[in-house]
Design an enzyme around this catalytic site. Structure first.
Site, PDB file in Angstrom:
ATOM      1  N   ARG A  17     -74.380  47.314 -18.121  1.00  0.00           N
ATOM      2  CA  ARG A  17     -72.935  47.567 -17.831  1.00  0.00           C
ATOM      3  C   ARG A  17     -72.172  46.986 -19.160  1.00  0.00           C
ATOM      4  NH1 ARG A  17     -71.916  46.221 -11.997  1.00  0.00           N
ATOM      5  NH2 ARG A  17     -73.773  45.132 -12.193  1.00  0.00           N
ATOM      6  N   SER A 390     -41.283  25.765 -56.745  1.00  0.00           N
ATOM      7  CA  SER A 390     -41.443  26.934 -56.014  1.00  0.00           C
ATOM      8  C   SER A 390     -41.854  28.048 -56.971  1.00  0.00           C
ATOM      9  CB  SER A 390     -40.145  27.408 -55.295  1.00  0.00           C
ATOM     10  OG  SER A 390     -39.773  26.510 -54.474  1.00  0.00           O
ATOM     11  N   ARG A 425     -43.600  28.951 -68.019  1.00  0.00           N
ATOM     12  CA  ARG A 425     -42.947  30.376 -67.864  1.00  0.00           C
ATOM     13  C   ARG A 425     -42.000  30.713 -69.144  1.00  0.00           C
ATOM     14  NH1 ARG A 425     -37.861  27.935 -66.291  1.00  0.00           N
ATOM     15  NH2 ARG A 425     -38.055  26.716 -64.457  1.00  0.00           N
TER      16      ARG A 425
END
Ligand code: UD1
Ligand code: MG
Length: 452
Positions: A17, A390, A425
């Site tokens: 079952r 960040s 960057r």
């Protein structure tokens, strides 16, 4: 207790079952296979040996237990001819001669060690057979405990019961404890003359009382004997287990605002004075040290959380997240396989994987450790008191020195020395007045479009 004890766990049922190729007793409660819960409880109750009787998936069950370092002697019941026949499959273990022999079910994982111990105390006091009974509001399906003059004289299975017997609400929970000197002879005397043509272990009561042995029943809670046949019952058992765990942790000094929304793993360790906000999920191997505060909607696995840490809301701690005391992992941050030293802060929208972060460093919002190149994983090492601006990507393998500073928005591919600032960057370039010309051009294009 100095008496020796054998526990026989019956687990030969097919478990049809459950609708699963996995043997029924390997389905999990709080992350641990049901049968392993039973093995642990048997050990806690002082068993010197555990005999596991399986039929289907014997190898699978054995290796699952081995992986958990649980050692059992395994026996096979070839045909499912009933619970007494299953217990008799472990006859070689019985014949080694134990003072106490407990028979329990592999699909009934909530049985408590205290209950097994009280059955053993009855044996130590001279009882030869102890049955664990419980009160059932609706007893359908259970064997009924038939008493006469306060003495247990028989267990009658549902299929064989008279109308009067069916009204009895004192039921057999399944567990039995035998005087080890008599169980062999009792099993030999059980036959299959009943409606199901099965060898019922429950007939032990009739056999024992006929031969003048002392038989008694102890009472357990209905929760403890809940057996799992379907996934609905599996979920019911899980709920009861979780409620027990919540209570245990609260009594151990953990505060919970909404305990019903916090889910523990069987091995979760939480020290005193920890606060758990609502909706927290603990996966395997989590340790939370004193006074940590875990805020709402956090998912933790394989993590170690130090004293006074602040986690979440919405934090995801994955295996190997090792957080030093007073460190912080805030909202929408994922930390995996990383040592985060004392006082470091990872507060917002960040992925830290395969890394180490030194004391008191601050990891800015949106920082990502780029740890994977599609084939290999590399490590990011950040020193103490560093500041990661960040939206920086730290492309591993890379090292950021103590007290270093990373400019926001950087893509860092080279090591940054101690006390240096890493810029990764393009520099910003402002063109005076260019916005006016730009607007004029956009307007002209728009007008030209309207005319056509
Ligand atoms: C059994 C009891 C019943 C009790 C109920 C409690 C018997 C005859 N009946 O009924 O009095 O109220 O438990 O839940 O004992 N198993 C084997 N081999 C077999 C048959 C069973 O290993 O040949 C194992 C099953 O895998 C299971 C356990 O024994 O773990 C109990 O068997 P099950 O068929 O569930 O017995 P019940 O009908 O529930
Ligand atoms: Mg059953």
């Amino acid at each position: 207790m100095s008496r020796t004890c054998l526990t026989i766990i019956l687990a030969a049922g097919k478990g049809t079952r459950m609708k699963s190729p996995l043997p029924k007793v390997l389905h999990r409660v709080a992350g641990l296979p049901m049968v392993a819960h039973v093995v642990n409880t048997a050990i806690e109750a002082g068993s010197s040996k555990i005999a596991l009787v399986t039929g289907h998936g014997a190898g699978e069950v054995k290796s699952a237990l081995q992986a958990l370092n649980l050692s059992v002697d395994d026996f096979t019941q070839d045909q499912q001819l009933g619970t007494a026949n299953a217990a008799a499959a472990a006859r070689a273990a019985i014949d080694e001669g134990y003072d106490d022999v407990l028979v329990v079910f592999g699909d009934t994982p909530l049985v408590m060690a205290e209950t097994l111990k009280s059955a053993r105390r009855e044996l130590a006091n001279g009882t030869d057979l102890v049955v664990m009974g419980f009160h059932a509001e609706s007893p359908t399906g259970y064997g009924r405990l038939v008493e006469n003059d306060g003495k247990l004289i028989a267990i009658v299975e549902e299929k064989d019961a008279t109308d009067a017997e069916r009204k009895i609400q004192f039921c057999n929970g399944g567990l039995m404890a035998f005087n080890g000197r008599h169980i062999g002879a009792i099993l030999d005397a059980i036959d299959d003359t009943n409606a199901a043509k099965e060898f019922y272990l429950t007939d032990a009561v009739k056999v024992a009382s006929k031969s003048g042995l002392r038989v008694s029943a102890i009472r357990a809670s209905a929760d403890e004997v809940l057996g799992v046949n379907t996934r609905v019952e599996l979920a019911q058992v899980e709920t009861i287990w979780q409620n027990r765990a919540r209570k245990k942790h609260m009594l151990g000094g953990v505060s919970m605002i909404a305990p019903e929304t916090v889910f523990f793993h069987y091995d979760t360790v939480i020290e005193e004075d920890v606060t758990l906000e609502p909706h927290i999920f603990f996966g395997p191997k989590v340790v939370v040290k004193s006074r940590a505060n875990i805020r709402a909607f956090s998912h933790l696995e394989g993590a170690s959380i130090g004293n006074d840490c602040e986690i979440g809301p919405f934090a995801r701690l994955r295996p190997g997240a090792n957080l030093g005391s007073s460190s912080k992992v805030g909202n929408f941050c994922e930390v995996k396989n990383a040592d985060v030293a004392v006082g470091a802060k990872i507060n917002h929208l960040t992925y830290i994987g395969d890394a180490s972060i030194g004391e008191n460093s601050n990891i800015g919002a949106g920082t990502i450790t780029c740890n994977y190149d599609g084939m290999n994983k590399f490590k990011t090492t950040i020193g103490a008191n560093a500041f990661i601006g960040s939206n920086s990507s730290l492309v591993a393998p890379v090292m950021i020195g103590d007290n270093a500073y990373i400019a926001s928005g950087s893509v860092i591919t080279k090591d940054v020395p101690v006390d240096a600032v890493g810029f990764g960057r393009a520099r910003q370039d402002n063109k005076d007045g260019l916005a006016v010309a730009l607007r004029a051009r956009i307007k002209a294009i728009k007008l030209a479009k309207q005319k056509t």
